[in-house]
Scaffold this active site. Structure first.
Site, PDB file in Angstrom:
ATOM      1  N   HIS A  17       0.730  -1.168   0.104  1.00 58.06           N
ATOM      2  CA  HIS A  17      -0.095  -0.024  -0.117  1.00 58.06           C
ATOM      3  C   HIS A  17       0.945   1.360  -0.085  1.00 58.06           C
ATOM      4  O   HIS A  17       0.511   2.162  -0.774  1.00 58.06           O
ATOM      5  CB  HIS A  17      -0.970   0.026   1.243  1.00 58.06           C
ATOM      6  CG  HIS A  17      -1.862  -0.910   1.195  1.00 58.06           C
ATOM      7  ND1 HIS A  17      -1.970  -1.820   2.492  1.00 58.06           N
ATOM      8  CD2 HIS A  17      -2.814  -1.373   0.246  1.00 58.06           C
ATOM      9  CE1 HIS A  17      -3.112  -2.577   2.157  1.00 58.06           C
ATOM     10  NE2 HIS A  17      -3.547  -2.475   0.885  1.00 58.06           N
ATOM     11  N   LYS A  41     -15.723  -8.410   2.582  1.00 57.53           N
ATOM     12  CA  LYS A  41     -14.965  -8.867   3.378  1.00 57.53           C
ATOM     13  C   LYS A  41     -15.181  -8.635   4.751  1.00 57.53           C
ATOM     14  O   LYS A  41     -15.894  -7.534   5.052  1.00 57.53           O
ATOM     15  CB  LYS A  41     -13.499  -8.107   3.313  1.00 57.53           C
ATOM     16  CG  LYS A  41     -12.746  -8.343   2.109  1.00 57.53           C
ATOM     17  CD  LYS A  41     -11.537  -7.610   1.821  1.00 57.53           C
ATOM     18  CE  LYS A  41     -10.766  -7.550   0.486  1.00 57.53           C
ATOM     19  NZ  LYS A  41      -9.773  -6.695   0.379  1.00 57.53           N
ATOM     20  N   ARG A  90      -0.902  -5.667  -8.663  1.00 57.87           N
ATOM     21  CA  ARG A  90       0.002  -6.801  -8.462  1.00 57.87           C
ATOM     22  C   ARG A  90       0.120  -7.546  -9.710  1.00 57.87           C
ATOM     23  O   ARG A  90       1.150  -8.138  -9.969  1.00 57.87           O
ATOM     24  CB  ARG A  90      -0.089  -7.350  -7.072  1.00 57.87           C
ATOM     25  CG  ARG A  90       0.313  -6.698  -6.085  1.00 57.87           C
ATOM     26  CD  ARG A  90      -0.192  -7.407  -4.630  1.00 57.87           C
ATOM     27  NE  ARG A  90      -1.617  -7.243  -4.926  1.00 57.87           N
ATOM     28  CZ  ARG A  90      -2.562  -7.596  -3.795  1.00 57.87           C
ATOM     29  NH1 ARG A  90      -2.130  -7.610  -2.507  1.00 57.87           N
ATOM     30  NH2 ARG A  90      -3.827  -7.476  -3.927  1.00 57.87           N
ATOM     31  N   SER A 127      -2.709  -7.882   2.262  1.00 61.86           N
ATOM     32  CA  SER A 127      -3.405  -7.763   3.406  1.00 61.86           C
ATOM     33  C   SER A 127      -3.879  -9.203   3.736  1.00 61.86           C
ATOM     34  O   SER A 127      -3.491  -9.954   5.108  1.00 61.86           O
ATOM     35  CB  SER A 127      -4.342  -6.982   3.771  1.00 61.86           C
ATOM     36  OG  SER A 127      -3.789  -5.623   3.499  1.00 61.86           O
TER      37      SER A 127
HETATM   38  O1  PNS Z   1      -8.815  -2.767  -0.556  1.00 58.37           O
HETATM   39  P1  PNS Z   1     -10.037  -3.359  -1.170  1.00 58.37           P
HETATM   40  O2  PNS Z   1     -10.909  -4.134   0.004  1.00 58.37           O
HETATM   41  O3  PNS Z   1      -9.845  -3.957  -2.518  1.00 58.37           O
HETATM   42  O4  PNS Z   1     -10.858  -1.932  -1.088  1.00 58.37           O
HETATM   43  C1  PNS Z   1     -12.253  -1.717  -1.808  1.00 58.37           C
HETATM   44  C2  PNS Z   1     -12.854  -0.752  -1.591  1.00 58.37           C
HETATM   45  C3  PNS Z   1     -12.827  -0.484   0.057  1.00 58.37           C
HETATM   46  C4  PNS Z   1     -12.150   0.396  -2.016  1.00 58.37           C
HETATM   47  C5  PNS Z   1     -14.402  -0.676  -1.982  1.00 58.37           C
HETATM   48  O5  PNS Z   1     -15.005  -1.887  -1.276  1.00 58.37           O
HETATM   49  C6  PNS Z   1     -14.962   0.371  -1.476  1.00 58.37           C
HETATM   50  O6  PNS Z   1     -15.032   1.408  -2.372  1.00 58.37           O
HETATM   51  N1  PNS Z   1     -15.892   0.654  -0.527  1.00 58.37           N
HETATM   52  C7  PNS Z   1     -16.646   1.677  -0.430  1.00 58.37           C
HETATM   53  C8  PNS Z   1     -18.263   1.492  -0.442  1.00 58.37           C
HETATM   54  C9  PNS Z   1     -18.325   1.924  -1.986  1.00 58.37           C
HETATM   55  O7  PNS Z   1     -18.071   2.936  -2.619  1.00 58.37           O
HETATM   56  N2  PNS Z   1     -18.936   0.588  -2.799  1.00 58.37           N
HETATM   57  C10 PNS Z   1     -19.050   0.491  -4.211  1.00 58.37           C
HETATM   58  C11 PNS Z   1     -17.614   0.428  -4.689  1.00 58.37           C
HETATM   59  S1  PNS Z   1     -17.747   0.107  -6.570  1.00 58.37           S
END
Ligand code: PNS
Length: 165
Positions: A17, A41, A90, A127
């Site tokens: 990150h 998750k 990645r 993670s």
């Molecule tokens: O590190 P991650 O878990 O891949 O990140 C995913 C994350 C947290 C960026 C995504 O789930 C998110 O944007 N969550 C906030 C709610 C939202 O906007 N959801 C629609 C995403 S298209």
């Protein structure tokens, strides 16, 4: 003045990150690290702790701040004046995971997603894998910023590394 948002669940923040965030800082005028909830998750660490760890890891990096996101990422981007989302890749599996989110975010608000190819030396650092290694008693200190290993171990109920022997 272009502001970028680096979103993620950061559960926990890793050296991978930090690589992506530092590169975003080099490309944009300001970077907001957005610690968000991923509804697919189950988090190990509570959101405020994920924010604190990311803040500590980025202390001293100019032009970056860390905030908690409780709603839609696109609403957060609008609120902080960000027109770009930056994500690290990645490999191809990451792209397959990220592409629908990038398209949905652009559909919702027009925000663009810029992908940064992660440092190959950190291609194994995720993670989820970091938590799995720690869960089974393995060392993660060289995969995460200072202080994160102890917090992850405590959350998992694993004794601190120096108490193992
Ligand atoms: O590190 P991650 O878990 O891949 O990140 C995913 C994350 C947290 C960026 C995504 O789930 C998110 O944007 N969550 C906030 C709610 C939202 O906007 N959801 C629609 C995403 S298209």
């Amino acid at each position: 003045m272009t502001i970028a948002v680096c979103p993620g669940s950061f559960d926990p923040v890793t050296l991978g990150h930090l690589d992506v965030i530092r590169r975003a800082c080099a490309m944009f005028d300001g970077v907001v690290v957005a610690v968000a909830h991923n509804s697919t998750k189950q988090s190990l660490l509570p959101a405020d702790l994920r924010v604190d760890l990311a803040r500590a890891a980025l202390a001293g990096v100019d032009g970056v701040r860390v905030e908690l996101v409780t709603g839609l990422l696109t609403d957060f981007c609008r609120d902080v004046g960000a027109t770009v989302v930056v994500k690290g890749l990645r490999g191809g599996a990451d792209f397959d995971h990220e592409q629908p989110m990038a398209l949905m975010n652009r559909h919702l608000s027009g925000v663009e997603t810029v992908f940064v190819v992660g440092d190959p030396a950190l291609a194994h650092v995720a993670s989820s894998l970091v938590k799995d290694v720690a869960r089974h008693g393995g060392p993660i200190g060289d995969l995460v910023p200072d202080g994160v290993e102890a917090v992850v171990r405590e959350a998992l109920g694993i004794p601190p590394a120096h108490e193992k022997e």
